[in-house]
Design an enzyme around this catalytic site. Structure first.
Site, mmCIF file in Angstrom:
data_model
loop_
_atom_site.group_PDB
_atom_site.id
_atom_site.type_symbol
_atom_site.label_atom_id
_atom_site.label_comp_id
_atom_site.label_asym_id
_atom_site.label_seq_id
_atom_site.Cartn_x
_atom_site.Cartn_y
_atom_site.Cartn_z
ATOM 1 N N GLY A 182 0.820 -1.209 0.000
ATOM 2 C CA GLY A 182 0.000 0.000 0.000
ATOM 3 C C GLY A 182 0.849 1.252 0.000
ATOM 4 O O GLY A 182 1.998 1.231 -0.465
ATOM 5 N N ASP B 291 -7.926 -0.314 2.140
ATOM 6 C CA ASP B 291 -8.276 1.099 2.364
ATOM 7 C C ASP B 291 -8.533 1.885 1.076
ATOM 8 O O ASP B 291 -9.160 2.934 1.116
ATOM 9 C CB ASP B 291 -7.149 1.804 3.142
ATOM 10 C CG ASP B 291 -6.883 1.175 4.503
ATOM 11 O OD1 ASP B 291 -7.709 0.354 4.937
ATOM 12 O OD2 ASP B 291 -5.859 1.504 5.121
ATOM 13 N N ARG C 192 -33.641 0.063 17.122
ATOM 14 C CA ARG C 192 -32.424 0.625 17.692
ATOM 15 C C ARG C 192 -31.668 1.509 16.706
ATOM 16 O O ARG C 192 -31.865 1.415 15.496
ATOM 17 C CB ARG C 192 -31.469 -0.512 18.076
ATOM 18 C CG ARG C 192 -31.822 -1.150 19.388
ATOM 19 C CD ARG C 192 -30.948 -2.348 19.656
ATOM 20 N NE ARG C 192 -31.100 -2.755 21.042
ATOM 21 C CZ ARG C 192 -30.856 -3.986 21.488
ATOM 22 N NH1 ARG C 192 -30.435 -4.922 20.664
ATOM 23 N NH2 ARG C 192 -31.018 -4.268 22.760
ATOM 24 N N MET D 212 -12.942 -0.007 8.742
ATOM 25 C CA MET D 212 -11.532 0.388 8.724
ATOM 26 C C MET D 212 -11.294 1.422 7.614
ATOM 27 O O MET D 212 -12.248 1.915 7.018
ATOM 28 C CB MET D 212 -10.648 -0.837 8.499
ATOM 29 C CG MET D 212 -10.399 -1.643 9.750
ATOM 30 S SD MET D 212 -9.206 -2.959 9.427
ATOM 31 C CE MET D 212 -8.769 -3.436 11.095
ATOM 32 N N ARG E 183 -8.208 3.694 7.793
ATOM 33 C CA ARG E 183 -7.291 4.758 8.247
ATOM 34 C C ARG E 183 -7.904 6.143 7.989
ATOM 35 O O ARG E 183 -9.027 6.365 8.389
ATOM 36 C CB ARG E 183 -5.916 4.638 7.580
ATOM 37 C CG ARG E 183 -5.166 3.358 7.966
ATOM 38 C CD ARG E 183 -3.733 3.444 7.507
ATOM 39 N NE ARG E 183 -3.104 2.133 7.472
ATOM 40 C CZ ARG E 183 -2.390 1.624 8.469
ATOM 41 N NH1 ARG E 183 -2.226 2.288 9.584
ATOM 42 N NH2 ARG E 183 -1.848 0.429 8.351
ATOM 43 N N GLU F 282 -13.313 4.501 10.670
ATOM 44 C CA GLU F 282 -12.482 4.617 11.888
ATOM 45 C C GLU F 282 -11.780 5.970 11.999
ATOM 46 O O GLU F 282 -11.457 6.409 13.102
ATOM 47 C CB GLU F 282 -11.456 3.485 11.966
ATOM 48 C CG GLU F 282 -10.422 3.488 10.837
ATOM 49 C CD GLU F 282 -9.423 2.331 10.931
ATOM 50 O OE1 GLU F 282 -9.531 1.492 11.830
ATOM 51 O OE2 GLU F 282 -8.520 2.288 10.060
ATOM 52 N N ARG G 59 -26.543 0.528 19.819
ATOM 53 C CA ARG G 59 -25.542 -0.548 19.882
ATOM 54 C C ARG G 59 -24.445 -0.292 18.850
ATOM 55 O O ARG G 59 -24.698 0.342 17.821
ATOM 56 C CB ARG G 59 -26.185 -1.916 19.591
ATOM 57 C CG ARG G 59 -27.181 -2.365 20.629
ATOM 58 C CD ARG G 59 -26.488 -2.754 21.941
ATOM 59 N NE ARG G 59 -27.411 -3.291 22.916
ATOM 60 C CZ ARG G 59 -28.110 -2.573 23.789
ATOM 61 N NH1 ARG G 59 -27.998 -1.252 23.798
ATOM 62 N NH2 ARG G 59 -28.922 -3.149 24.651
ATOM 63 N N MET H 262 -11.973 -8.546 10.286
ATOM 64 C CA MET H 262 -12.845 -9.369 9.429
ATOM 65 C C MET H 262 -12.822 -8.830 7.989
ATOM 66 O O MET H 262 -12.894 -9.587 7.020
ATOM 67 C CB MET H 262 -14.265 -9.275 9.983
ATOM 68 C CG MET H 262 -15.270 -10.174 9.327
ATOM 69 S SD MET H 262 -16.893 -9.766 9.929
ATOM 70 C CE MET H 262 -16.777 -10.503 11.537
ATOM 71 N N GLN H 263 -12.692 -7.484 7.887
ATOM 72 C CA GLN H 263 -12.679 -6.850 6.559
ATOM 73 C C GLN H 263 -11.422 -7.212 5.761
ATOM 74 O O GLN H 263 -11.360 -6.977 4.562
ATOM 75 C CB GLN H 263 -12.735 -5.318 6.711
ATOM 76 C CG GLN H 263 -14.031 -4.834 7.295
ATOM 77 C CD GLN H 263 -13.893 -3.443 7.913
ATOM 78 O OE1 GLN H 263 -14.252 -2.454 7.310
ATOM 79 N NE2 GLN H 263 -13.366 -3.364 9.124
HETATM 80 N N1 LIG Z 1 5.320 7.830 4.096
HETATM 81 C C1 LIG Z 1 6.054 6.769 4.464
HETATM 82 N N2 LIG Z 1 7.379 6.703 4.179
HETATM 83 C C2 LIG Z 1 8.118 5.637 4.534
HETATM 84 N N3 LIG Z 1 7.609 4.568 5.190
HETATM 85 C C3 LIG Z 1 6.313 4.580 5.483
HETATM 86 C C4 LIG Z 1 5.452 5.661 5.134
HETATM 87 N N4 LIG Z 1 4.191 5.372 5.560
HETATM 88 C C5 LIG Z 1 4.282 4.159 6.148
HETATM 89 N N5 LIG Z 1 5.529 3.683 6.107
HETATM 90 C C6 LIG Z 1 6.008 2.395 6.626
HETATM 91 O O1 LIG Z 1 5.667 1.419 5.655
HETATM 92 C C7 LIG Z 1 5.356 0.174 6.280
HETATM 93 C C8 LIG Z 1 4.083 -0.354 5.710
HETATM 94 O O2 LIG Z 1 3.078 0.644 5.831
HETATM 95 P P1 LIG Z 1 1.544 0.284 6.039
HETATM 96 O O3 LIG Z 1 0.775 1.553 5.936
HETATM 97 O O4 LIG Z 1 1.371 -0.529 7.269
HETATM 98 O O5 LIG Z 1 1.276 -0.692 4.845
HETATM 99 P P2 LIG Z 1 0.872 -0.446 3.363
HETATM 100 O O6 LIG Z 1 2.074 -0.690 2.542
HETATM 101 O O7 LIG Z 1 -0.174 -1.447 3.166
HETATM 102 O O8 LIG Z 1 0.362 0.961 3.259
HETATM 103 C C9 LIG Z 1 5.334 0.451 7.778
HETATM 104 O O9 LIG Z 1 6.504 -0.073 8.325
HETATM 105 C C10 LIG Z 1 5.299 1.959 7.860
HETATM 106 O O10 LIG Z 1 5.977 2.433 9.019
HETATM 107 O O1 LIG Z 2 -3.520 -4.712 11.549
HETATM 108 P P1 LIG Z 2 -3.261 -3.452 12.335
HETATM 109 O O2 LIG Z 2 -1.822 -3.238 12.644
HETATM 110 O O3 LIG Z 2 -4.166 -3.390 13.531
HETATM 111 O O4 LIG Z 2 -3.639 -2.213 11.397
HETATM 112 C C1 LIG Z 2 -4.947 -1.810 11.155
HETATM 113 C C2 LIG Z 2 -4.950 -0.918 9.932
HETATM 114 O O5 LIG Z 2 -4.585 -1.677 8.772
HETATM 115 C C3 LIG Z 2 -5.609 -1.586 7.797
HETATM 116 O O6 LIG Z 2 -6.510 -2.663 7.994
HETATM 117 C C4 LIG Z 2 -5.038 -1.709 6.400
HETATM 118 O O7 LIG Z 2 -4.063 -0.721 6.166
HETATM 119 P P2 LIG Z 2 -2.779 -0.983 5.246
HETATM 120 O O8 LIG Z 2 -3.276 -1.601 3.976
HETATM 121 O O9 LIG Z 2 -2.165 0.373 5.053
HETATM 122 O O10 LIG Z 2 -1.867 -1.919 5.975
HETATM 123 C C5 LIG Z 2 -6.294 -0.248 8.122
HETATM 124 O O11 LIG Z 2 -7.600 -0.160 7.572
HETATM 125 C C6 LIG Z 2 -6.279 -0.287 9.624
HETATM 126 O O12 LIG Z 2 -6.339 1.010 10.204
HETATM 127 MG MG LIG Z 3 -1.518 1.950 4.030
#
Ligand SMILES: Nc1ncnc2c1ncn2[C@@H]1O[C@H](COP(=O)(O)OP(=O)(O)O)[C@@H](O)[C@H]1O
Ligand SMILES: O=P(O)(O)OC[C@H]1O[C@](O)(COP(=O)(O)O)[C@@H](O)[C@@H]1O
Ligand SMILES: [Mg+2]
Length: 379
Positions: A113, A138, A173, A180, A182, A233, A277, A284-285
């Site tokens: 990502g 996301d 209700r 999720m 972010r 979220e 609620r 799960m997503q």
């Molecule tokens: N802007 C950024 N520059 C460099 N590293 C980043 C940046 N944003 C996130 N990371 C790092 O990249 C790794 C993966 O990011 P994450 O958001 O969890 O996954 P994804 O690749 O799915 O977006 C994590 O170790 C995170 O700290």
């Molecule tokens: O699995 P973790 O560390 O609880 O992270 C939860 C986060 O990862 C996600 O499920 C997916 O995000 P990434 O694809 O950037 O990893 C977000 O929607 C959520 O906020």
């Molecule tokens: Mg990401």
């Protein structure tokens, strides 16, 4: 041991999602069948590159994984080589370069990502030839209209909200469902419209508690004695803060979002006597078998990544824009987040069928007319 054939490393970074295995299969099959390449799979994302934890990937290793959720290679969202948390945040990028050269790799395919693409971009500057494949539930990567995993997450969330609907109706209700995503509201928007929720709250539109309470009250008055709210979220009330589940250096961003549904329930209780609620859909997503759409998207993007590697086009991420496949330079993606634009057609359609986005319609139309459209990215 240098060899004549193309040697390509592949890794899956960040959080897992449905369709990663389908992409891995496409990259590996295409490289071995069409380009006679050797493929090496790194375990647990960039962690495997740093620790040189790697296994050869043959055709048979990826047979039968098209429909399987998760990633057979393992993933990590704490393994940024420039801020390597397993070693106290050290810069271990030199170790990545050593692995790349020792294994005599011609290129790396990074399935990930926004975080993974940002790392990929920095490694490109150090001399690694990388092609990215976009994955994340996301859908928050710039440069592509869709990421692998998003469609499945939306289907799962939609199915969950459909189930919540019947119990909400039976017990009269207010039911709040937290998705999720972010800092972007793509899952809440799409699942909310697909399941016909009454209120959709996105990070992109700060909500007013009174407006949400009014929707619940108006529905009760008109005889519809239940309300469903989909809340992302990353949503927050006007001038309020993000709701954070945990903070810590071990997390991406140092922040793990989560818990807005319970906060919103407490905010609404100040205005309503109705029983409320909350349900947090959570991980799960991220699970389950990918939808047909995610399988075809992963297969197309994966095979295109293999072709680009074989022809020597690197430093890019494969992408889909306006139903056409293309590639985008990593420097146009790194460090950016694709949020929902206020003039997204699905927001307009939601409004047309009476969905509330937690603010007065006039405020939203006003904001949308001032929102800048996403800048087009040239291949
Ligand atoms: N802007 C950024 N520059 C460099 N590293 C980043 C940046 N944003 C996130 N990371 C790092 O990249 C790794 C993966 O990011 P994450 O958001 O969890 O996954 P994804 O690749 O799915 O977006 C994590 O170790 C995170 O700290
Ligand atoms: O699995 P973790 O560390 O609880 O992270 C939860 C986060 O990862 C996600 O499920 C997916 O995000 P990434 O694809 O950037 O990893 C977000 O929607 C959520 O906020
Ligand atoms: Mg990401």
């Amino acid at each position: 041991m240098p060899s004549d054939s193309l040697r390509v490393g592949v890794l899956t970074g960040g959080g897992d999602c449905p369709g990663i295995n389908a992409a891995l299969r496409a990259v590996t099959k295409s490289l071995t069948l069409q380009h006679d390449a050797e493929v090496l799979g790194f375990l647990d994302g960039f962690r495997g590159v740093v620790d040189r934890n790697v296994e050869p990937l043959h055709y048979r290793d990826v047979s039968g994984i098209l429909t399987r959720g998760g990633t057979i290679l393992g993933a990590s969202n704490k393994a940024d080589p420039f801020n390597y948390l397993p070693r106290g945040g050290a810069d271990v990028s030199a170790q990545v370069m050593r692995t790349y050269r020792t294994l005599d790799l011609d290129a790396l395919v990074a399935i990930g990502g926004d975080g993974t693409m940002s790392i990929a971009h920095r490694l490109t500057d150090l001399g690694v030839d990388i092609v990215g494949v976009p994955k994340t539930i996301d859908n928050d990567l710039v440069g592509t209209d869709r990421t692998v995993g998003f469609d499945t997450a939306v289907s799962t969330a939609t199915d969950a909200i459909d189930r919540i609907h019947t119990t909400a109706q039976s017990h009269h209700r207010v039911m709040i469902v937290e998705t999720m995503g972010r800092y972007s509201g793509w899952i809440a928007l799409h699942a909310g419209v697909a399941s016909g929720t009454d209120v959709i709250l996105l990070p992109e539109i700060e909500y007013e508690v009174e407006t949400v309470a009014d929707v619940c009250r108006d529905r009760e008055r008109s005889g519809q004695r239940f309300t469903i709210v989909a809340v992302a979220e990353g949503a927050r009330r006007k001038e309020g803060d993000y709701v954070v589940q945990e903070r810590g250096d071990e997390y991406t961003d140092s922040i793990r979002l989560g818990g807005i549904s319970r906060v919103l329930a407490d905010q609404l209780r100040e205005h309503l006597d109705t029983s409320i609620r909350t349900t947090v859909l959570g991980h799960m997503q991220r699970g389950g078998s990918p939808t047909a759409y995610d399988r075809t998207l992963a297969t197309t993007l994966g095979t295109r990544a293999a072709t680009l590697v074989a022809e020597g086009t690197t430093g890019v991420m494969v992408a889909v824009q306006n139903d056409a496949f293309t590639q985008v330079p990593l420097d146009e993606i790194a460090g950016k987040t694709r949020t929902v634009p206020l003039d997204d057609p699905l927001i307009a359609s939601g409004l047309d069928v009476g969905t509330s986005f937690g603010v007065a319609v006039s405020d939203l139309s006003e904001a949308a007319s001032h929102s800048k459209p996403a800048s087009p990215i040239q291949p």
